[in-house]
Design a protein around this motif. Structure first.
Motif, PDB file in Angstrom:
ATOM      1  N   ILE A 449      -2.039  -0.700  -9.906  1.00 27.83           N
ATOM      2  CA  ILE A 449      -2.525  -0.947  -8.541  1.00 27.83           C
ATOM      3  C   ILE A 449      -1.623  -0.300  -7.493  1.00 27.83           C
ATOM      4  CG2 ILE A 449      -3.757  -3.102  -9.096  1.00 27.83           C
ATOM      5  CD1 ILE A 449      -1.291  -4.554  -7.820  1.00 27.83           C
ATOM      6  N   GLU A 450      -0.728   0.577  -7.977  1.00 28.82           N
ATOM      7  CA  GLU A 450       0.249   1.234  -7.105  1.00 28.82           C
ATOM      8  C   GLU A 450      -0.423   1.998  -5.949  1.00 28.82           C
ATOM      9  OE1 GLU A 450       3.507   1.133  -7.135  1.00 28.82           O
ATOM     10  OE2 GLU A 450       3.674   2.582  -5.499  1.00 28.82           O
ATOM     11  N   ARG A 451      -1.534   2.657  -6.245  1.00 25.46           N
ATOM     12  CA  ARG A 451      -2.169   3.502  -5.229  1.00 25.46           C
ATOM     13  C   ARG A 451      -3.107   2.708  -4.315  1.00 25.46           C
ATOM     14  NH1 ARG A 451      -5.483   7.619  -6.844  1.00 25.46           N
ATOM     15  NH2 ARG A 451      -6.042   6.665  -8.822  1.00 25.46           N
ATOM     16  N   ASP A 452      -3.304   1.434  -4.657  1.00 26.60           N
ATOM     17  CA  ASP A 452      -4.245   0.635  -3.874  1.00 26.60           C
ATOM     18  C   ASP A 452      -3.592   0.050  -2.641  1.00 26.60           C
ATOM     19  OD1 ASP A 452      -6.862   0.449  -5.438  1.00 26.60           O
ATOM     20  OD2 ASP A 452      -5.333   0.190  -6.979  1.00 26.60           O
ATOM     21  N   ASN A 453      -4.354   0.060  -1.591  1.00 25.80           N
ATOM     22  CA  ASN A 453      -3.892  -0.505  -0.339  1.00 25.80           C
ATOM     23  C   ASN A 453      -3.985  -2.022  -0.473  1.00 25.80           C
ATOM     24  OD1 ASN A 453      -3.205  -0.928   2.259  1.00 25.80           O
ATOM     25  ND2 ASN A 453      -4.972   0.122   3.156  1.00 25.80           N
ATOM     26  N   ASN A 456      -3.468  -4.998   2.204  1.00 28.68           N
ATOM     27  CA  ASN A 456      -4.664  -5.358   2.950  1.00 28.68           C
ATOM     28  C   ASN A 456      -5.696  -6.001   2.047  1.00 28.68           C
ATOM     29  OD1 ASN A 456      -3.507  -4.390   5.203  1.00 28.68           O
ATOM     30  ND2 ASN A 456      -4.678  -2.489   5.279  1.00 28.68           N
ATOM     31  N   VAL A 457      -5.868  -5.396   0.879  1.00 31.51           N
ATOM     32  CA  VAL A 457      -6.915  -5.901   0.002  1.00 31.51           C
ATOM     33  C   VAL A 457      -6.630  -7.336  -0.401  1.00 31.51           C
ATOM     34  CG1 VAL A 457      -7.898  -5.674  -2.303  1.00 31.51           C
ATOM     35  CG2 VAL A 457      -7.621  -3.659  -0.853  1.00 31.51           C
ATOM     36  N   PHE A 458      -5.372  -7.621  -0.699  1.00 31.67           N
ATOM     37  CA  PHE A 458      -5.045  -8.964  -1.169  1.00 31.67           C
ATOM     38  C   PHE A 458      -4.830  -9.950  -0.020  1.00 31.67           C
ATOM     39  CE2 PHE A 458      -3.244  -6.902  -5.222  1.00 31.67           C
ATOM     40  CZ  PHE A 458      -4.506  -6.864  -5.754  1.00 31.67           C
ATOM     41  N   ARG A 460      -6.873 -10.378   3.229  1.00 29.89           N
ATOM     42  CA  ARG A 460      -7.996  -9.799   3.964  1.00 29.89           C
ATOM     43  C   ARG A 460      -7.865  -9.865   5.480  1.00 29.89           C
ATOM     44  NH1 ARG A 460     -12.899  -7.663   3.418  1.00 29.89           N
ATOM     45  NH2 ARG A 460     -12.381  -7.260   1.258  1.00 29.89           N
ATOM     46  N   ASN A 463      -7.109  -6.779   7.224  1.00 27.78           N
ATOM     47  CA  ASN A 463      -8.008  -5.646   6.948  1.00 27.78           C
ATOM     48  C   ASN A 463      -8.582  -4.996   8.205  1.00 27.78           C
ATOM     49  OD1 ASN A 463      -8.293  -4.672   4.465  1.00 27.78           O
ATOM     50  ND2 ASN A 463      -9.993  -5.974   3.848  1.00 27.78           N
ATOM     51  N   TYR A 464      -8.857  -3.713   8.079  1.00 26.19           N
ATOM     52  CA  TYR A 464      -9.582  -2.978   9.103  1.00 26.19           C
ATOM     53  C   TYR A 464      -8.880  -2.952  10.443  1.00 26.19           C
ATOM     54  CZ  TYR A 464     -13.017  -2.888   5.555  1.00 26.19           C
ATOM     55  OH  TYR A 464     -13.645  -2.686   4.370  1.00 26.19           O
TER      56      TYR A 464
ATOM     57  N   VAL B 439      -8.646   2.780   0.749  1.00 23.48           N
ATOM     58  CA  VAL B 439      -8.296   1.609  -0.057  1.00 23.48           C
ATOM     59  C   VAL B 439      -7.534   2.009  -1.323  1.00 23.48           C
ATOM     60  CG1 VAL B 439     -10.090   0.071   0.827  1.00 23.48           C
ATOM     61  CG2 VAL B 439     -10.597   1.584  -1.125  1.00 23.48           C
ATOM     62  N   ARG B 440      -7.623   3.278  -1.699  1.00 23.36           N
ATOM     63  CA  ARG B 440      -6.784   3.793  -2.789  1.00 23.36           C
ATOM     64  C   ARG B 440      -6.389   5.208  -2.416  1.00 23.36           C
ATOM     65  NH1 ARG B 440      -8.327   3.297  -9.132  1.00 23.36           N
ATOM     66  NH2 ARG B 440      -7.305   1.281  -8.840  1.00 23.36           N
ATOM     67  N   ARG B 441      -5.085   5.441  -2.365  1.00 25.16           N
ATOM     68  CA  ARG B 441      -4.646   6.774  -1.935  1.00 25.16           C
ATOM     69  C   ARG B 441      -4.741   7.774  -3.091  1.00 25.16           C
ATOM     70  NH1 ARG B 441       0.193   7.476  -4.211  1.00 25.16           N
ATOM     71  NH2 ARG B 441       1.494   5.642  -4.567  1.00 25.16           N
TER      72      ARG B 441
END
Lengths: 472, 472
Positions: A449-453, A456-458, A460, A463-464, B439-441
């Motif tokens: 999940i390193e590349r996941d933002n 924010n995702v976790f 919420r 977010n945005y 959301v994913r780089r």
């Protein structure tokens, strides 16, 4: 040329076994490696990799009186430990992407040892290749050549070029999906395009035509295929000479088979799709050496050029690295239902992907090599997918749950193609004689999940906040 | 049941276009997204994902009077942003690996919302599932059930179980590699094994039998298939009741097709292997709603259980997430040779992998949707592989180099299966109404060598200091 019939045995991969049939690579029992490092686990036989690389290089030097160069294509297996070992053995580098160029430079290849290939070189990549003074670029399309001239207009560099010719040649028996030199493939230039390209090159003093490149497929067993394709190119050689260009280099590409695997033919591909009981076998394969290929190539080249032969470039990947790696899998579950038997292992669609779908790979039981083959079993991976198959209907000894299998010859296009489908990617342990170390660690949750933002995702409510406002 | 004929248009994915034919998702032009974030680029239509998830859940609640639960199978697409959106829409979680369990807990699913499936659950995974008090575990083999009892002997937990039945049922027209309920597949238990399992469960007070699970394939268009398989299971239902067990839950699995793609049949798979001019078309597909499937399932279940119907579990993945993502590709080179045309794009074997090999996916030209379809082209990826094909012989408008294509319906089994073959993995941009964020780089060089022991690899003199001394 050797034509002895082969039955694949552990010794083909430098494995030995003790009196209880436990397989070893030097002092390391495979079952101990599986236990210590977990499965699925890749074992890189670094000594064999270096030996194969040196053997190829020395064979070429001997047969072509040093009028040859050997390039390792990174696409085959770009694990840094692999690339580094190949470099140590004195091979040069063939790259086709930004990543591969950066890796080649990082492990210490001199730009003069790097050639560039591939059907989709971006302008940025071409620019970086020129900036880094790579040895030469193989041109795959007129469009690419024109892009290159535009980049060179802004630079004063000189660039050496090979033109990749599409010879419209399919090695006998090769599956369509492995044949790269057919005219039904996009690769390379046909005769008209070669002539068009030479005209463009002739008008640019910064471009230097050095010769031709071709590539006819992968897993090619018959050395005669190389002879045939070169002979098919004689009229083109003549044409190029008549236009006043000299062919200084012929790059015969790669595709030399690993002698300890076997590609399916087109017919076998169809049969394996259509017939559920179809069983691929190694069969009575002829066994060729690097020299067997080179002698055929030399004969065909001399047939046209005589003693003033161009320099020959080779790009061996599979034949060098494929036998130098194998994969340890654990049998987690065994199922026997009606007349069918399955071994459910932890090596699946993400780990093994395509290769066992179109190739024969040998499988050994690590803890008891000598147990007699008695059962036809289908070996599957751990995914909820009907196509998650390691091997269909393979004759094996009676294997128990918890035992370890070795899938042999996994050095080419296994690590390169693996994904994190459902499972984390395996570790790679390198063994060089009596030494052993982890050269690539097993993938972790954090890696995945390193590349996941994920902040924010976790969470919420954050977010945005970053809107994308470049458009109204 | 709707039987209107469909021609796929941008509106099927909520895309609009302006007078010059530029495709948009809400206020975002696709070509601007490609320019800003680079290609290949995945666009997640988060609003559509949430809409589809809620629609499925609401349909199930309506048709089954709330006597149903909907679980999202993480294997389909486990990108945290996707899982998080599905959770927001009120779906529960189906996991099959340590990674997926950890992700489910991390994004905030309550253990009571998590069910566990898969043919290769390790003892460690089973232990973690029990420790975390997951809602229930689907048993795939007798061996697994026995492992579970051994783990429970050391614990005092109670575990709810479904038994996965192998119904030996192949939905009509489905390709063999997509059928998961055939007896030629390893999955699940046959009738004898179900009875054997019930005997084991009956002897363990800590195990609670809750019902049956089945899974018959992926990309199933015909709702009648679900009806047929349930009817085929009537004798098994009767047998289970006669042994004194109650079926409280029937989990009908997933496999509901995305209506905007189409699976190849077995025949088409063979044809596409054998005939190079074979062109897969969407054809005159019937269009079904979630309710169409559910009505058939309800009818079949009531046919046996009457008004005292068990609770129905659904595991929709593809039908929810597949249409909610698409992939932007740049055409780098165009080749026209003899009578063949190719578009060489930056989306290839690593990015697209299997799905376009066995499924029809629509392709739009992002900057000019209205340009008339005129050319049959083969769209390839950027790799030196003959099998690096996005699509064979697709009828498209005349596309120029530098233009952007949108490959539609890439939400299922694209991100899940992608690898770093030659190229770094793409970024994912999520659009939710008027908002847009990464959301994913995109994968970097550092990401690609992160797991490598490169300090040693790149600096050989430090190598082999860590010997592995557990063996002599």
């Amino acid at each position: 040329m050797s034509t002895k019939k082969k039955i694949l045995i552990p010794e083909d991969w430098n494995l030995s076994y003790n009196s209880s049939g436990e397989l070893r690579l030097n002092r390391f029992k495979l079952i101990d490696l599986a236990k210590k490092f977990g499965t699925p686990l890749y074992i890189l036989n670094e000594k064999m990799l270096i030996y194969n690389s040196e053997k190829f290089r020395n064979s070429a030097a001997r047969i072509f009186d040093r009028n040859s160069s050997v390039y390792y294509p990174f696409k085959c297996n770009s694990v840094p430990a692999v690339v580094d070992a190949v470099k140590l053995a004195g091979l040069s580098a063939e790259v086709m992407t930004e990543f591969e160029l950066e890796l080649a430079l990082k492990v210490g290849f001199d730009p003069s040892e790097i050639i560039v290939n591939g059907p989709c070189k971006t302008d940025q990549f071409l620019f970086n290749c020129i900036k880094n003074n790579v040895s030469l670029i193989v041109i795959d399309s007129i469009s690419e050549l024109i892009s290159l001239t535009k980049i060179l207009d802004l630079n004063s560099s000189k660039v050496n070029l090979l033109l990749r010719v599409n010879p419209d040649f399919i090695p006998k028996g090769l599956s369509k999906s492995s044949a790269t030199g057919s005219k039904t493939c996009s690769f390379g230039l046909n005769e008209n395009e070669i002539i068009q390209a030479l005209k463009i090159i002739g008008n640019y003093t910064s471009l230097k035509f050095k010769g031709l490149h071709f590539h006819i497929g992968t897993g090619i067993r018959d050395p005669g295929s190389f002879c045939k394709v070169i002979k098919k190119l004689y009229p083109l050689f003549r044409k190029i000479k008549s236009l006043g260009f000299e062919i200084e280099i012929i790059d015969v590409g790669g595709g030399f088979a690993s002698m300890t695997t076997r590609e399916m033919s087109s017919f076998e591909m169809l049969a394996s799709q259509a017939i559920s009981t179809y069983q691929l076998k190694y069969g009575n394969q002829k066994f060729y050496s690097f020299e067997d290929y080179m002698m055929k190539i030399k004969k065909a080249v001399m047939g046209f050029f005589g003693l003033r032969s161009p320099k020959i470039f080779f790009e061996p990947g599979r034949c060098i690295v494929s036998p130098a790696e194998f994969l340890l899998l654990k049998v987690y579950r065994k199922k026997i239902r009606d007349d069918k038997k399955w071994l459910i292992t932890d090596g699946g669609l993400g780990t093994i992907t395509m290769p066992t779908y179109y190739e024969y790979h040998e499988i050994f039981l690590c803890n008891d090599f000598k147990r007699n083959p008695k059962e036809k079993v289908t070996i599957t991976g751990p995914c909820c997918f009907a196509s998650d198959l390691v091997y269909k209907n393979k004759l094996l000894p009676k294997v128990n749950e918890g035992e370890i299998l070795a899938l042999m010859d996994t050095g080419a296009y296994f690590n390169a193609l693996e994904s994190s489908f459902n499972f984390n990617r395996p570790a790679i342990v390198s063994i060089n004689g009596e030494n052993c170390k982890v050269v690539r660690r097993r993938e972790t949750f954090s890696d995945m999940i390193e590349r996941d933002n994920y902040k924010n995702v976790f969470n919420r409510k954050e977010n945005y906040h970053e809107f994308y406002n470049s458009q109204k």
